[in-house]
Motif scaffolding. Structure first.
Motif, PDB file in Angstrom:
ATOM      1  N   ARG A  73       0.819  -1.203   0.000  1.00  0.00           N
ATOM      2  CA  ARG A  73       0.000   0.000   0.000  1.00  0.00           C
ATOM      3  C   ARG A  73       0.857   1.258   0.000  1.00  0.00           C
ATOM      4  O   ARG A  73       0.532   2.246  -0.662  1.00  0.00           O
ATOM      5  CB  ARG A  73      -0.893  -0.010   1.238  1.00  0.00           C
ATOM      6  CG  ARG A  73      -1.685   1.261   1.405  1.00  0.00           C
ATOM      7  CD  ARG A  73      -2.066   1.515   2.854  1.00  0.00           C
ATOM      8  NE  ARG A  73      -2.615   2.849   3.014  1.00  0.00           N
ATOM      9  CZ  ARG A  73      -3.920   3.113   3.003  1.00  0.00           C
ATOM     10  NH1 ARG A  73      -4.788   2.163   2.826  1.00  0.00           N
ATOM     11  NH2 ARG A  73      -4.343   4.344   3.140  1.00  0.00           N
ATOM     12  N   ASP A  74       1.958   1.239   0.758  1.00  0.00           N
ATOM     13  CA  ASP A  74       2.791   2.431   0.845  1.00  0.00           C
ATOM     14  C   ASP A  74       3.538   2.673  -0.466  1.00  0.00           C
ATOM     15  O   ASP A  74       3.855   3.820  -0.790  1.00  0.00           O
ATOM     16  CB  ASP A  74       3.743   2.327   2.038  1.00  0.00           C
ATOM     17  CG  ASP A  74       2.969   2.309   3.358  1.00  0.00           C
ATOM     18  OD1 ASP A  74       1.928   2.997   3.432  1.00  0.00           O
ATOM     19  OD2 ASP A  74       3.378   1.604   4.293  1.00  0.00           O
TER      20      ASP A  74
ATOM     21  N   ARG B 172      -3.027  -5.518  -0.002  1.00  0.00           N
ATOM     22  CA  ARG B 172      -1.888  -4.589  -0.124  1.00  0.00           C
ATOM     23  C   ARG B 172      -1.655  -3.818   1.173  1.00  0.00           C
ATOM     24  O   ARG B 172      -0.547  -3.357   1.429  1.00  0.00           O
ATOM     25  CB  ARG B 172      -2.113  -3.611  -1.286  1.00  0.00           C
ATOM     26  CG  ARG B 172      -2.119  -4.273  -2.646  1.00  0.00           C
ATOM     27  CD  ARG B 172      -1.964  -3.270  -3.764  1.00  0.00           C
ATOM     28  NE  ARG B 172      -3.078  -2.360  -3.904  1.00  0.00           N
ATOM     29  CZ  ARG B 172      -4.163  -2.568  -4.640  1.00  0.00           C
ATOM     30  NH1 ARG B 172      -4.292  -3.701  -5.307  1.00  0.00           N
ATOM     31  NH2 ARG B 172      -5.115  -1.659  -4.730  1.00  0.00           N
ATOM     32  N   ASN B 173      -2.688  -3.639   1.974  1.00  0.00           N
ATOM     33  CA  ASN B 173      -2.514  -2.964   3.269  1.00  0.00           C
ATOM     34  C   ASN B 173      -1.561  -3.724   4.174  1.00  0.00           C
ATOM     35  O   ASN B 173      -0.901  -3.133   5.035  1.00  0.00           O
ATOM     36  CB  ASN B 173      -3.865  -2.831   3.981  1.00  0.00           C
ATOM     37  CG  ASN B 173      -4.678  -1.649   3.473  1.00  0.00           C
ATOM     38  OD1 ASN B 173      -4.138  -0.737   2.850  1.00  0.00           O
ATOM     39  ND2 ASN B 173      -5.976  -1.673   3.732  1.00  0.00           N
TER      40      ASN B 173
ATOM     41  N   ARG C 261      -7.321   0.485   8.532  1.00  0.00           N
ATOM     42  CA  ARG C 261      -7.033  -0.046   7.199  1.00  0.00           C
ATOM     43  C   ARG C 261      -7.637  -1.443   7.056  1.00  0.00           C
ATOM     44  O   ARG C 261      -7.488  -2.289   7.946  1.00  0.00           O
ATOM     45  CB  ARG C 261      -5.522  -0.143   6.971  1.00  0.00           C
ATOM     46  CG  ARG C 261      -4.831   1.183   6.826  1.00  0.00           C
ATOM     47  CD  ARG C 261      -3.371   0.947   6.531  1.00  0.00           C
ATOM     48  NE  ARG C 261      -2.664   2.192   6.248  1.00  0.00           N
ATOM     49  CZ  ARG C 261      -1.417   2.247   5.763  1.00  0.00           C
ATOM     50  NH1 ARG C 261      -0.756   1.131   5.518  1.00  0.00           N
ATOM     51  NH2 ARG C 261      -0.838   3.398   5.522  1.00  0.00           N
ATOM     52  N   SER C 262      -8.257  -1.695   5.929  1.00  0.00           N
ATOM     53  CA  SER C 262      -8.894  -2.992   5.727  1.00  0.00           C
ATOM     54  C   SER C 262      -7.847  -4.103   5.654  1.00  0.00           C
ATOM     55  O   SER C 262      -6.758  -3.922   5.115  1.00  0.00           O
ATOM     56  CB  SER C 262      -9.723  -2.980   4.438  1.00  0.00           C
ATOM     57  OG  SER C 262      -8.891  -2.757   3.323  1.00  0.00           O
ATOM     58  N   ALA C 263      -8.168  -5.246   6.225  1.00  0.00           N
ATOM     59  CA  ALA C 263      -7.246  -6.384   6.196  1.00  0.00           C
ATOM     60  C   ALA C 263      -8.056  -7.665   6.365  1.00  0.00           C
ATOM     61  O   ALA C 263      -9.139  -7.673   6.948  1.00  0.00           O
ATOM     62  CB  ALA C 263      -6.201  -6.265   7.309  1.00  0.00           C
TER      63      ALA C 263
ATOM     64  N   GLU D 101     -13.746   1.849   4.529  1.00  0.00           N
ATOM     65  CA  GLU D 101     -12.422   2.404   4.250  1.00  0.00           C
ATOM     66  C   GLU D 101     -12.444   3.222   2.956  1.00  0.00           C
ATOM     67  O   GLU D 101     -11.910   4.334   2.896  1.00  0.00           O
ATOM     68  CB  GLU D 101     -11.388   1.271   4.126  1.00  0.00           C
ATOM     69  CG  GLU D 101      -9.981   1.776   3.817  1.00  0.00           C
ATOM     70  CD  GLU D 101      -9.010   0.654   3.472  1.00  0.00           C
ATOM     71  OE1 GLU D 101      -9.379  -0.244   2.688  1.00  0.00           O
ATOM     72  OE2 GLU D 101      -7.877   0.667   3.979  1.00  0.00           O
TER      73      GLU D 101
END
Lengths: 299, 163
Positions: free
Chosen positions: A78-79, A106-107, B58-60, B116
Protein backbone atom coordinates in the motif's frame (compact mmCIF):
# COMPACT_ATOMS: atom_id res chain seq x y z
CA UNK A 1 -7.41 -24.18 14.94
CA UNK A 2 -6.12 -23.99 11.40
CA UNK A 3 -2.36 -23.47 11.45
CA UNK A 4 -0.20 -26.27 12.85
CA UNK A 5 1.51 -25.61 16.21
CA UNK A 6 4.66 -23.50 16.11
CA UNK A 7 6.74 -21.36 18.45
CA UNK A 8 6.28 -17.64 17.89
CA UNK A 9 9.08 -15.08 17.95
CA UNK A 10 8.66 -11.34 17.48
CA UNK A 11 12.12 -9.76 17.26
CA UNK A 12 12.30 -5.97 17.42
CA UNK A 13 15.60 -5.56 15.59
CA UNK A 14 17.27 -7.04 12.53
CA UNK A 15 20.12 -8.39 14.66
CA UNK A 16 17.69 -10.19 16.91
CA UNK A 17 15.89 -11.65 13.89
CA UNK A 18 19.16 -12.86 12.37
CA UNK A 19 20.19 -14.48 15.64
CA UNK A 20 16.87 -16.33 15.76
CA UNK A 21 17.17 -17.46 12.13
CA UNK A 22 20.72 -18.63 12.77
CA UNK A 23 19.76 -20.59 15.87
CA UNK A 24 16.35 -22.08 15.06
CA UNK A 25 15.70 -25.09 12.86
CA UNK A 26 12.79 -25.04 10.39
CA UNK A 27 11.91 -21.38 10.96
CA UNK A 28 9.86 -19.21 8.59
CA UNK A 29 9.84 -15.43 8.41
CA UNK A 30 6.37 -13.90 8.72
CA UNK A 31 6.14 -10.47 7.08
CA UNK A 32 2.78 -9.28 5.71
CA UNK A 33 1.38 -12.80 5.92
CA UNK A 34 -0.53 -12.68 2.64
CA UNK A 35 1.24 -15.82 1.37
CA UNK A 36 2.54 -17.57 4.49
CA UNK A 37 -0.75 -17.32 6.40
CA UNK A 38 -2.77 -19.11 3.70
CA UNK A 39 -0.04 -21.76 3.60
CA UNK A 40 -0.27 -22.16 7.37
CA UNK A 41 -4.08 -22.23 7.34
CA UNK A 42 -3.98 -24.98 4.70
CA UNK A 43 -1.03 -26.63 6.43
CA UNK A 44 1.06 -26.55 3.28
CA UNK A 45 3.71 -24.98 5.51
CA UNK A 46 4.55 -26.61 8.85
CA UNK A 47 7.33 -24.56 10.41
CA UNK A 48 8.51 -25.26 13.95
CA UNK A 49 9.18 -21.55 14.44
CA UNK A 50 7.56 -18.42 13.04
CA UNK A 51 9.71 -15.29 13.18
CA UNK A 52 7.37 -12.31 12.91
CA UNK A 53 9.40 -9.35 11.60
CA UNK A 54 6.57 -6.79 11.67
CA UNK A 55 8.16 -5.15 14.70
CA UNK A 56 11.37 -4.29 12.79
CA UNK A 57 9.91 -1.04 11.54
CA UNK A 58 13.20 0.37 10.25
CA UNK A 59 12.96 -2.18 7.41
CA UNK A 60 10.04 -0.16 5.99
CA UNK A 61 11.19 2.84 3.96
CA UNK A 62 11.33 4.25 0.44
CA UNK A 63 14.27 6.44 -0.50
CA UNK A 64 16.01 7.68 -3.59
CA UNK A 65 19.67 8.47 -4.02
CA UNK A 66 20.39 9.83 -7.48
CA UNK A 67 19.28 7.22 -9.99
CA UNK A 68 18.91 4.46 -7.39
CA UNK A 69 15.64 3.75 -5.62
CA UNK A 70 15.89 1.68 -2.45
CA UNK A 71 12.85 0.14 -0.80
CA UNK A 72 13.01 -1.63 2.56
CA UNK A 73 11.79 -5.23 2.49
CA UNK A 74 9.05 -4.62 5.06
CA UNK A 75 7.51 -1.74 3.07
CA UNK A 76 3.79 -2.41 2.66
CA UNK A 77 2.52 -2.72 -0.88
CA UNK A 78 0.00 0.00 0.00
CA UNK A 79 2.79 2.43 0.84
CA UNK A 80 4.39 1.77 -2.54
CA UNK A 81 1.00 2.36 -4.22
CA UNK A 82 0.56 5.77 -2.56
CA UNK A 83 4.19 6.96 -2.64
CA UNK A 84 4.56 10.18 -4.70
CA UNK A 85 8.27 9.37 -5.01
CA UNK A 86 7.56 6.03 -6.66
CA UNK A 87 4.83 7.46 -8.90
CA UNK A 88 7.39 9.92 -10.22
CA UNK A 89 10.60 7.91 -10.25
CA UNK A 90 9.41 4.36 -10.85
CA UNK A 91 5.96 4.45 -12.53
CA UNK A 92 6.29 0.86 -13.77
CA UNK A 93 6.37 -0.32 -10.16
CA UNK A 94 3.27 1.72 -9.34
CA UNK A 95 1.38 0.41 -12.37
CA UNK A 96 2.30 -3.14 -11.38
CA UNK A 97 1.43 -2.80 -7.70
CA UNK A 98 -2.12 -1.72 -8.54
CA UNK A 99 -2.53 -5.25 -9.93
CA UNK A 100 -1.15 -6.99 -6.83
CA UNK A 101 -4.10 -8.48 -4.96
CA UNK A 102 -6.62 -6.06 -3.51
CA UNK A 103 -6.56 -3.06 -1.19
CA UNK A 104 -7.17 -5.39 1.76
CA UNK A 105 -4.12 -7.51 0.93
CA UNK A 106 -1.89 -4.59 -0.12
CA UNK A 107 -2.51 -2.96 3.27
CA UNK A 108 -0.61 -5.86 4.87
CA UNK A 109 1.46 -7.44 2.10
CA UNK A 110 5.09 -6.37 1.79
CA UNK A 111 7.52 -6.00 -1.10
CA UNK A 112 10.04 -8.36 0.50
CA UNK A 113 7.42 -10.96 1.29
CA UNK A 114 6.26 -11.08 -2.30
CA UNK A 115 9.83 -11.43 -3.61
CA UNK A 116 10.80 -14.12 -1.09
CA UNK A 117 7.62 -16.12 -1.69
CA UNK A 118 8.43 -15.86 -5.43
CA UNK A 119 5.14 -16.99 -6.89
CA UNK A 120 5.57 -17.41 -10.66
CA UNK A 121 2.74 -14.90 -11.22
CA UNK A 122 4.09 -12.26 -8.80
CA UNK A 123 4.10 -8.79 -10.31
CA UNK A 124 6.86 -7.62 -7.94
CA UNK A 125 9.17 -10.36 -9.20
CA UNK A 126 8.56 -9.41 -12.84
CA UNK A 127 9.28 -5.73 -12.11
CA UNK A 128 12.48 -6.66 -10.26
CA UNK A 129 13.56 -8.69 -13.31
CA UNK A 130 12.80 -5.82 -15.72
CA UNK A 131 14.83 -3.30 -13.68
CA UNK A 132 17.60 -5.80 -12.95
CA UNK A 133 17.03 -5.01 -9.28
CA UNK A 134 19.68 -5.72 -6.68
CA UNK A 135 18.60 -7.49 -3.50
CA UNK A 136 20.23 -6.66 -0.20
CA UNK A 137 20.48 -9.79 1.96
CA UNK A 138 21.47 -9.85 5.62
CA UNK A 139 22.98 -12.90 7.29
CA UNK A 140 25.25 -13.89 10.16
CA UNK A 141 28.35 -12.72 8.22
CA UNK A 142 26.86 -9.29 7.46
CA UNK A 143 25.22 -8.10 4.26
CA UNK A 144 25.60 -9.24 0.69
CA UNK A 145 23.82 -8.30 -2.51
CA UNK A 146 22.44 -10.47 -5.29
CA UNK A 147 21.16 -9.52 -8.72
CA UNK A 148 17.52 -10.56 -9.19
CA UNK A 149 18.61 -13.17 -11.76
CA UNK A 150 20.77 -14.86 -9.11
CA UNK A 151 18.13 -14.42 -6.40
CA UNK A 152 15.28 -16.11 -8.28
CA UNK A 153 16.62 -19.65 -8.58
CA UNK A 154 13.54 -21.66 -9.50
CA UNK A 155 9.86 -22.23 -8.77
CA UNK A 156 9.19 -20.43 -5.45
CA UNK A 157 12.87 -20.86 -4.59
CA UNK A 158 15.29 -18.05 -3.82
CA UNK A 159 19.02 -18.02 -3.13
CA UNK A 160 18.39 -17.11 0.53
CA UNK A 161 20.04 -19.44 3.04
CA UNK A 162 17.87 -20.45 6.02
CA UNK A 163 19.76 -18.04 8.28
CA UNK A 164 19.46 -15.10 5.86
CA UNK A 165 16.83 -12.43 5.32
CA UNK A 166 16.01 -10.04 2.50
CA UNK A 167 16.29 -6.50 3.89
CA UNK A 168 16.05 -4.14 0.90
CA UNK A 169 15.60 -3.94 -2.87
CA UNK A 170 17.49 -1.47 -5.08
CA UNK A 171 16.13 -0.43 -8.46
CA UNK A 172 18.45 1.33 -10.92
CA UNK A 173 16.10 4.04 -12.22
CA UNK A 174 15.52 4.93 -15.84
CA UNK A 175 15.30 8.57 -16.99
CA UNK A 176 11.93 10.24 -16.45
CA UNK A 177 11.10 10.30 -20.18
CA UNK A 178 11.25 6.48 -20.43
CA UNK A 179 8.12 4.64 -21.48
CA UNK A 180 6.68 1.92 -19.29
CA UNK A 181 3.78 -0.49 -19.15
CA UNK A 182 2.73 -3.39 -16.93
CA UNK A 183 -0.36 -5.37 -17.90
CA UNK A 184 -1.72 -8.76 -16.99
CA UNK A 185 -4.63 -11.04 -17.62
CA UNK A 186 -6.34 -12.66 -14.62
CA UNK A 187 -9.75 -14.24 -14.11
CA UNK A 188 -10.73 -11.30 -11.88
CA UNK A 189 -9.04 -8.02 -11.01
CA UNK A 190 -6.40 -8.72 -8.37
CA UNK A 191 -6.35 -12.48 -8.82
CA UNK A 192 -3.14 -14.32 -9.73
CA UNK A 193 -2.11 -13.31 -13.23
CA UNK A 194 -2.27 -16.09 -15.80
CA UNK A 195 0.30 -14.09 -17.76
CA UNK A 196 1.72 -10.61 -17.21
CA UNK A 197 3.93 -8.47 -19.44
CA UNK A 198 6.12 -5.56 -18.39
CA UNK A 199 8.13 -3.18 -20.56
CA UNK A 200 10.55 -0.32 -20.02
CA UNK A 201 11.86 1.44 -23.10
CA UNK A 202 13.45 4.67 -24.32
CA UNK A 203 13.30 6.28 -27.72
CA UNK A 204 15.55 8.96 -29.25
CA UNK A 205 14.26 12.22 -30.79
CA UNK A 206 13.57 10.48 -34.11
CA UNK A 207 11.47 7.81 -32.41
CA UNK A 208 14.03 5.01 -32.65
CA UNK A 209 14.20 2.74 -29.66
CA UNK A 210 17.49 3.21 -27.78
CA UNK A 211 17.01 0.98 -24.73
CA UNK A 212 14.50 -1.70 -23.76
CA UNK A 213 13.90 -4.23 -21.00
CA UNK A 214 11.03 -6.71 -21.15
CA UNK A 215 9.77 -9.60 -19.07
CA UNK A 216 6.82 -11.94 -18.83
CA UNK A 217 5.37 -13.19 -15.55
CA UNK A 218 3.28 -16.31 -15.03
CA UNK A 219 4.66 -18.27 -17.99
CA UNK A 220 7.64 -19.92 -16.31
CA UNK A 221 8.86 -20.79 -12.82
CA UNK A 222 10.51 -17.37 -12.52
CA UNK A 223 9.97 -14.18 -14.55
CA UNK A 224 11.08 -14.66 -18.15
CA UNK A 225 13.40 -11.88 -19.31
CA UNK A 226 13.08 -11.36 -23.08
CA UNK A 227 16.59 -10.06 -23.72
CA UNK A 228 16.76 -11.24 -27.34
CA UNK A 229 13.59 -9.38 -28.24
CA UNK A 230 14.82 -6.31 -26.34
CA UNK A 231 18.05 -6.38 -28.35
CA UNK A 232 16.10 -6.73 -31.61
CA UNK A 233 14.13 -3.58 -30.77
CA UNK A 234 17.19 -1.32 -30.53
CA UNK A 235 17.42 1.11 -33.44
CA UNK A 236 13.92 0.36 -34.70
CA UNK A 237 11.19 2.99 -35.00
CA UNK A 238 8.19 1.71 -33.11
CA UNK A 239 5.03 0.83 -35.02
CA UNK A 240 2.15 -1.58 -34.51
CA UNK A 241 3.65 -3.81 -37.20
CA UNK A 242 7.09 -3.87 -35.56
CA UNK A 243 5.63 -4.64 -32.15
CA UNK A 244 3.35 -7.35 -33.55
CA UNK A 245 6.36 -9.02 -35.20
CA UNK A 246 8.41 -8.79 -32.01
CA UNK A 247 5.61 -10.17 -29.86
CA UNK A 248 5.13 -13.05 -32.30
CA UNK A 249 8.52 -14.32 -31.09
CA UNK A 250 6.76 -15.28 -27.82
CA UNK A 251 4.97 -17.97 -29.81
CA UNK A 252 7.66 -20.56 -29.03
CA UNK A 253 8.46 -19.77 -25.40
CA UNK A 254 8.48 -22.59 -22.91
CA UNK A 255 5.23 -21.96 -21.00
CA UNK A 256 3.84 -23.69 -17.90
CA UNK A 257 0.77 -25.85 -18.04
CA UNK A 258 -1.57 -26.49 -15.12
CA UNK A 259 -4.96 -28.05 -14.45
CA UNK A 260 -6.81 -24.95 -15.71
CA UNK A 261 -4.55 -23.23 -18.22
CA UNK A 262 -2.77 -24.84 -21.15
CA UNK A 263 0.70 -23.81 -22.33
CA UNK A 264 -0.79 -22.85 -25.70
CA UNK A 265 -3.15 -20.40 -24.05
CA UNK A 266 -0.33 -18.87 -22.03
CA UNK A 267 1.74 -18.41 -25.19
CA UNK A 268 -1.22 -16.77 -26.92
CA UNK A 269 -1.74 -14.42 -23.98
CA UNK A 270 1.99 -13.66 -23.87
CA UNK A 271 1.95 -12.55 -27.52
CA UNK A 272 -1.07 -10.29 -27.09
CA UNK A 273 0.01 -8.80 -23.75
CA UNK A 274 3.58 -8.16 -24.88
CA UNK A 275 2.38 -6.42 -28.07
CA UNK A 276 0.02 -4.22 -26.09
CA UNK A 277 2.64 -3.43 -23.42
CA UNK A 278 5.16 -2.46 -26.12
CA UNK A 279 2.64 -0.19 -27.86
CA UNK A 280 1.70 1.55 -24.60
CA UNK A 281 5.29 1.94 -23.37
CA UNK A 282 6.34 3.34 -26.77
CA UNK A 283 3.43 5.82 -26.82
CA UNK A 284 4.46 7.03 -23.37
CA UNK A 285 8.14 7.28 -24.36
CA UNK A 286 7.33 9.35 -27.44
CA UNK A 287 4.45 11.41 -26.08
CA UNK A 288 1.96 9.92 -28.53
CA UNK A 289 -1.67 9.16 -27.66
CA UNK A 290 -2.12 5.83 -25.92
CA UNK A 291 -3.37 2.94 -28.06
CA UNK A 292 -7.06 2.23 -27.78
CA UNK A 293 -6.58 -0.84 -25.58
CA UNK A 294 -4.81 1.36 -22.98
CA UNK A 295 -6.93 4.47 -22.97
CA UNK A 296 -8.30 3.73 -19.52
CA UNK A 297 -4.76 4.11 -18.20
CA UNK A 298 -3.15 7.35 -17.13
CA UNK A 299 -0.83 8.82 -19.77
CA UNK B 1 -1.04 -27.37 22.34
CA UNK B 2 1.32 -24.67 21.17
CA UNK B 3 2.50 -21.73 23.25
CA UNK B 4 0.17 -18.97 24.44
CA UNK B 5 0.68 -15.23 24.78
CA UNK B 6 -1.15 -12.44 26.54
CA UNK B 7 -2.49 -9.79 24.23
CA UNK B 8 -4.32 -6.53 24.76
CA UNK B 9 -6.01 -4.64 21.98
CA UNK B 10 -9.00 -2.45 21.22
CA UNK B 11 -11.99 -4.03 19.50
CA UNK B 12 -14.76 -1.68 18.37
CA UNK B 13 -13.57 0.92 20.84
CA UNK B 14 -13.51 -1.49 23.79
CA UNK B 15 -10.28 -2.60 25.50
CA UNK B 16 -9.81 -6.38 25.37
CA UNK B 17 -7.18 -8.52 27.07
CA UNK B 18 -6.83 -12.25 26.52
CA UNK B 19 -4.46 -15.20 26.56
CA UNK B 20 -4.34 -16.78 23.12
CA UNK B 21 -2.57 -19.63 21.44
CA UNK B 22 -0.01 -18.10 19.08
CA UNK B 23 -1.38 -20.04 16.12
CA UNK B 24 -4.91 -18.67 16.57
CA UNK B 25 -5.95 -16.45 13.65
CA UNK B 26 -7.43 -13.04 14.37
CA UNK B 27 -10.66 -14.16 12.65
CA UNK B 28 -11.07 -17.14 14.98
CA UNK B 29 -10.17 -14.96 17.97
CA UNK B 30 -12.93 -12.49 17.08
CA UNK B 31 -15.50 -15.18 16.41
CA UNK B 32 -14.71 -17.80 19.03
CA UNK B 33 -13.11 -15.94 21.92
CA UNK B 34 -14.99 -12.64 21.66
CA UNK B 35 -18.17 -14.14 20.12
CA UNK B 36 -18.17 -11.37 17.50
CA UNK B 37 -19.59 -13.67 14.84
CA UNK B 38 -20.40 -10.85 12.42
CA UNK B 39 -16.97 -11.42 10.90
CA UNK B 40 -17.58 -14.31 8.51
CA UNK B 41 -15.09 -16.92 7.41
CA UNK B 42 -15.43 -18.24 3.89
CA UNK B 43 -12.23 -19.44 2.30
CA UNK B 44 -9.72 -18.89 5.12
CA UNK B 45 -6.95 -18.19 2.66
CA UNK B 46 -7.48 -14.57 1.75
CA UNK B 47 -9.53 -14.92 -1.43
CA UNK B 48 -13.19 -14.33 -0.52
CA UNK B 49 -12.94 -11.17 1.60
CA UNK B 50 -15.78 -12.11 3.98
CA UNK B 51 -13.51 -11.80 7.05
CA UNK B 52 -12.29 -8.29 6.21
CA UNK B 53 -11.88 -6.09 9.31
CA UNK B 54 -10.25 -2.69 9.84
CA UNK B 55 -6.84 -2.78 11.49
CA UNK B 56 -6.01 0.73 12.72
CA UNK B 57 -8.49 1.94 10.11
CA UNK B 58 -7.03 -0.05 7.20
CA UNK B 59 -8.89 -2.99 5.73
CA UNK B 60 -7.25 -6.38 6.20
CA UNK B 61 -8.11 -10.08 6.01
CA UNK B 62 -8.56 -11.28 9.57
CA UNK B 63 -7.95 -14.87 8.42
CA UNK B 64 -4.45 -13.82 7.29
CA UNK B 65 -3.35 -12.43 10.65
CA UNK B 66 -2.54 -14.09 13.91
CA UNK B 67 -4.40 -12.83 16.97
CA UNK B 68 -1.01 -12.13 18.61
CA UNK B 69 -0.22 -9.73 15.76
CA UNK B 70 -3.20 -7.58 16.76
CA UNK B 71 -1.58 -6.91 20.15
CA UNK B 72 -1.58 -3.15 20.73
CA UNK B 73 -3.73 -2.38 17.69
CA UNK B 74 -7.29 -1.18 17.18
CA UNK B 75 -9.69 -3.51 15.35
CA UNK B 76 -13.08 -2.56 13.92
CA UNK B 77 -15.46 -5.33 12.93
CA UNK B 78 -18.88 -5.06 11.29
CA UNK B 79 -20.37 -4.89 14.79
CA UNK B 80 -18.47 -1.64 15.34
CA UNK B 81 -19.70 0.28 12.30
CA UNK B 82 -23.09 1.45 13.64
CA UNK B 83 -22.86 4.56 15.84
CA UNK B 84 -25.19 3.06 18.47
CA UNK B 85 -27.71 0.27 19.08
CA UNK B 86 -30.62 2.25 17.59
CA UNK B 87 -28.94 3.63 14.51
CA UNK B 88 -27.22 1.86 11.62
CA UNK B 89 -24.28 3.20 9.61
CA UNK B 90 -25.34 5.01 6.39
CA UNK B 91 -23.76 2.16 4.40
CA UNK B 92 -25.86 -0.40 6.27
CA UNK B 93 -29.04 1.62 5.66
CA UNK B 94 -28.20 1.94 1.96
CA UNK B 95 -27.49 -1.81 1.72
CA UNK B 96 -30.96 -2.45 3.13
CA UNK B 97 -32.69 0.06 0.89
CA UNK B 98 -30.92 -1.01 -2.29
CA UNK B 99 -31.28 -4.74 -1.63
CA UNK B 100 -27.50 -5.09 -1.57
CA UNK B 101 -27.65 -8.37 0.32
CA UNK B 102 -29.53 -11.60 0.13
CA UNK B 103 -27.85 -14.28 2.21
CA UNK B 104 -25.59 -11.71 3.89
CA UNK B 105 -22.51 -13.90 4.03
CA UNK B 106 -20.25 -11.48 2.16
CA UNK B 107 -21.86 -8.37 3.69
CA UNK B 108 -19.54 -7.86 6.72
CA UNK B 109 -16.50 -7.82 4.45
CA UNK B 110 -18.24 -5.59 1.93
CA UNK B 111 -19.20 -3.09 4.64
CA UNK B 112 -15.76 -2.88 6.26
CA UNK B 113 -14.04 -2.61 2.86
CA UNK B 114 -16.43 0.11 1.71
CA UNK B 115 -16.12 2.01 5.01
CA UNK B 116 -12.42 2.40 4.25
CA UNK B 117 -13.16 3.39 0.64
CA UNK B 118 -15.66 6.12 1.57
CA UNK B 119 -13.37 7.50 4.27
CA UNK B 120 -10.47 7.81 1.78
CA UNK B 121 -12.60 8.77 -1.22
CA UNK B 122 -15.95 10.33 -0.27
CA UNK B 123 -17.08 10.67 -3.91
CA UNK B 124 -16.07 7.47 -5.72
CA UNK B 125 -17.12 6.56 -9.26
CA UNK B 126 -18.98 3.30 -9.85
CA UNK B 127 -15.76 1.91 -11.36
CA UNK B 128 -13.81 2.80 -8.22
CA UNK B 129 -16.42 1.07 -6.06
CA UNK B 130 -16.18 -2.03 -8.26
CA UNK B 131 -12.41 -2.06 -7.94
CA UNK B 132 -12.63 -1.60 -4.16
CA UNK B 133 -14.82 -4.69 -3.82
CA UNK B 134 -12.89 -6.76 -6.37
CA UNK B 135 -11.46 -8.67 -3.40
CA UNK B 136 -14.90 -9.53 -2.00
CA UNK B 137 -16.85 -12.40 -3.48
CA UNK B 138 -20.66 -12.25 -3.52
CA UNK B 139 -22.36 -15.36 -4.84
CA UNK B 140 -26.04 -14.31 -4.70
CA UNK B 141 -26.95 -10.63 -4.88
CA UNK B 142 -24.57 -9.72 -7.65
CA UNK B 143 -22.56 -6.58 -7.46
CA UNK B 144 -24.82 -3.99 -9.11
CA UNK B 145 -26.98 -3.35 -6.09
CA UNK B 146 -23.91 -3.24 -3.85
CA UNK B 147 -22.42 -0.55 -6.08
CA UNK B 148 -25.75 1.35 -6.07
CA UNK B 149 -25.93 1.17 -2.29
CA UNK B 150 -22.38 2.44 -1.93
CA UNK B 151 -23.01 5.41 -4.18
CA UNK B 152 -26.19 6.21 -2.24
CA UNK B 153 -24.35 6.02 1.09
CA UNK B 154 -21.51 8.17 -0.27
CA UNK B 155 -24.02 10.84 -1.26
CA UNK B 156 -25.72 10.75 2.13
CA UNK B 157 -22.38 10.92 3.95
CA UNK B 158 -21.27 13.88 1.81
CA UNK B 159 -24.52 15.67 2.65
CA UNK B 160 -24.01 14.90 6.32
CA UNK B 161 -27.31 13.03 6.51
CA UNK B 162 -27.24 10.10 8.95
CA UNK B 163 -28.46 7.40 6.53
Amino acid sequence: MKPPPFAYHAPSSLNEALQLLGRLENARVLAGGQSLMPMLNMRFAQPDHVVDINGITDLAYIRREGMMLEIGALTRQRDIEFSPLIAEACPLLREAILQVGHRQTRNRGTLGGSLCHLDPAAEMAAVAAIYGAELVIAGPQGQRTAAFAEFALDYMTTCLAPEEMLVAVRYPLWPAESGYCFIEYARRHGDFAIVSAGVLLRADASGRISQASLALGGVGAVPLKLDAIAAELIGKAGSPAVFATMAEACGDIDAMEDALITATYRRQLAKTLLRRALETAYARATGQPLPRHAQHRAA
Amino acid sequence: MSETRSISLTVNGRAVAADVEVRLTLADFLRQNLRLTGTHLGCEHGVCGACTILLDGRSARSCLMLAVQANGHAITTVEGLAPNAEQMHPLQIAFQEQHALQCGFCTPGMLTTLTELLRDNPDPSAAQVREAISGNLCRCTGYNSIVDATLQAAKKLREGVPG
